[in-house]
Design a protein around this motif. Structure first.
Motif, PDB file in Angstrom:
ATOM      1  N   TRP A  71      -1.249   3.010   2.476  1.00  6.34           N
ATOM      2  CA  TRP A  71      -1.567   4.051   1.496  1.00  6.34           C
ATOM      3  C   TRP A  71      -1.748   5.391   2.198  1.00  6.34           C
ATOM      4  O   TRP A  71      -1.185   6.411   1.801  1.00  6.34           O
ATOM      5  CB  TRP A  71      -2.832   3.656   0.728  1.00  6.34           C
ATOM      6  N   THR A  72      -2.527   5.403   3.282  1.00  4.54           N
ATOM      7  CA  THR A  72      -2.836   6.639   3.986  1.00  4.54           C
ATOM      8  C   THR A  72      -1.595   7.241   4.643  1.00  4.54           C
ATOM      9  O   THR A  72      -1.437   8.468   4.668  1.00  4.54           O
ATOM     10  CB  THR A  72      -3.916   6.373   5.049  1.00  4.54           C
ATOM     11  N   ARG A  80      -7.234  -5.663   3.193  1.00  2.52           N
ATOM     12  CA  ARG A  80      -7.594  -4.321   2.732  1.00  2.52           C
ATOM     13  C   ARG A  80      -7.236  -3.244   3.741  1.00  2.52           C
ATOM     14  O   ARG A  80      -6.774  -2.170   3.361  1.00  2.52           O
ATOM     15  CB  ARG A  80      -9.089  -4.252   2.432  1.00  2.52           C
ATOM     16  N   SER A 119     -12.248   0.369   2.986  1.00  2.48           N
ATOM     17  CA  SER A 119     -11.642  -0.806   3.616  1.00  2.48           C
ATOM     18  C   SER A 119     -12.252  -1.080   4.983  1.00  2.48           C
ATOM     19  O   SER A 119     -12.365  -2.232   5.392  1.00  2.48           O
ATOM     20  CB  SER A 119     -10.133  -0.629   3.725  1.00  2.48           C
ATOM     21  N   ALA A 125      -4.788  -0.108   3.113  1.00  6.24           N
ATOM     22  CA  ALA A 125      -5.301   1.260   3.265  1.00  6.24           C
ATOM     23  C   ALA A 125      -4.466   2.062   4.258  1.00  6.24           C
ATOM     24  O   ALA A 125      -4.231   3.259   4.053  1.00  6.24           O
ATOM     25  CB  ALA A 125      -6.764   1.226   3.711  1.00  6.24           C
ATOM     26  N   CYS A 173      -4.607   1.186  -7.228  1.00  4.70           N
ATOM     27  CA  CYS A 173      -5.138   1.054  -5.868  1.00  4.70           C
ATOM     28  C   CYS A 173      -6.442   0.266  -5.865  1.00  4.70           C
ATOM     29  O   CYS A 173      -6.636  -0.633  -5.045  1.00  4.70           O
ATOM     30  CB  CYS A 173      -5.344   2.438  -5.264  1.00  4.70           C
ATOM     31  N   LEU A 201      -7.150  -3.359  -4.070  1.00  2.00           N
ATOM     32  CA  LEU A 201      -8.194  -3.466  -3.040  1.00  2.00           C
ATOM     33  C   LEU A 201      -9.236  -4.516  -3.400  1.00  2.00           C
ATOM     34  O   LEU A 201      -9.734  -5.223  -2.525  1.00  2.00           O
ATOM     35  CB  LEU A 201      -8.865  -2.107  -2.813  1.00  2.00           C
ATOM     36  N   THR A 217      -7.939   8.937  -1.009  1.00  2.00           N
ATOM     37  CA  THR A 217      -7.389   8.333   0.202  1.00  2.00           C
ATOM     38  C   THR A 217      -8.468   8.143   1.246  1.00  2.00           C
ATOM     39  O   THR A 217      -8.539   7.104   1.909  1.00  2.00           O
ATOM     40  CB  THR A 217      -6.245   9.205   0.747  1.00  2.00           C
ATOM     41  N   GLY A 277       0.817  -1.210   0.000  1.00  2.00           N
ATOM     42  CA  GLY A 277       0.000   0.000   0.000  1.00  2.00           C
ATOM     43  C   GLY A 277       0.846   1.254   0.000  1.00  2.00           C
ATOM     44  O   GLY A 277       0.556   2.230  -0.706  1.00  2.00           O
ATOM     45  N   VAL A 308     -10.532   5.225   0.172  1.00  2.00           N
ATOM     46  CA  VAL A 308      -9.817   3.964   0.398  1.00  2.00           C
ATOM     47  C   VAL A 308      -9.961   3.533   1.855  1.00  2.00           C
ATOM     48  O   VAL A 308     -10.259   2.371   2.151  1.00  2.00           O
ATOM     49  CB  VAL A 308      -8.339   4.104  -0.007  1.00  2.00           C
ATOM     50  N   VAL A 309      -9.759   4.455   2.779  1.00  2.00           N
ATOM     51  CA  VAL A 309      -9.844   4.114   4.201  1.00  2.00           C
ATOM     52  C   VAL A 309     -11.269   3.728   4.583  1.00  2.00           C
ATOM     53  O   VAL A 309     -11.489   2.685   5.225  1.00  2.00           O
ATOM     54  CB  VAL A 309      -9.349   5.283   5.077  1.00  2.00           C
TER      55      VAL A 309
END
Length: 118
Positions: free
Chosen positions: A58-59, A51, A96, A55, A37, A41, A89, A13, A92-93
């Protein structure tokens, strides 16, 4: 054993976000980063080590890139692609977290597998 997968998935991520941050200022770079991304996911299982770990990686990278650099500039600029990356972002969070499996939940039985009682 499954817990050991959380670290490589989080690193994946972070690496994906790093690449997305570096090319998000061009339209094709933002599209490519968000597509990568989304593909990862979709492919990962909805578990905390899947996931959610992706995430969080990524974050962490997008959040760190959003802070001011020592030179006084930003990697994620306050323009349309920058805000799109920040909103992605957040998606995504939240995505997930929403798709996490319930603790102790078993997969549902297939209705066609039911046999009449004998």
């Amino acid at each position: 054993m499954v817990r050991l997968l959380a670290l490589p998935v989080a690193v994946l991520g972070a690496a994906t976000a790093y690449a997305a941050v570096l090319v998000h200022s061009r339209w094709w770079g933002l599209a490519l980063g968000l597509a990568a991304c989304a593909c990862v996911l979709v492919g990962l299982p909805g578990r905390w080590w899947g996931r959610l770990a992706f995430a969080l990686g990524w974050t962490a990278v997008v959040g760190a890139a959003s802070l001011q650099r020592p030179e006084g500039d930003y990697l994620v600029a306050s323009d349309t692609p920058g805000y799109a990356l920040l909103v992605a972002t957040l998606v995504v969070v939240i995505g997930s977290l929403v798709t996490l499996g319930r603790p102790g939940a078993r997969p549902r039985a297939d209705p066609e597998d039911r046999h009449p009682p004998t």
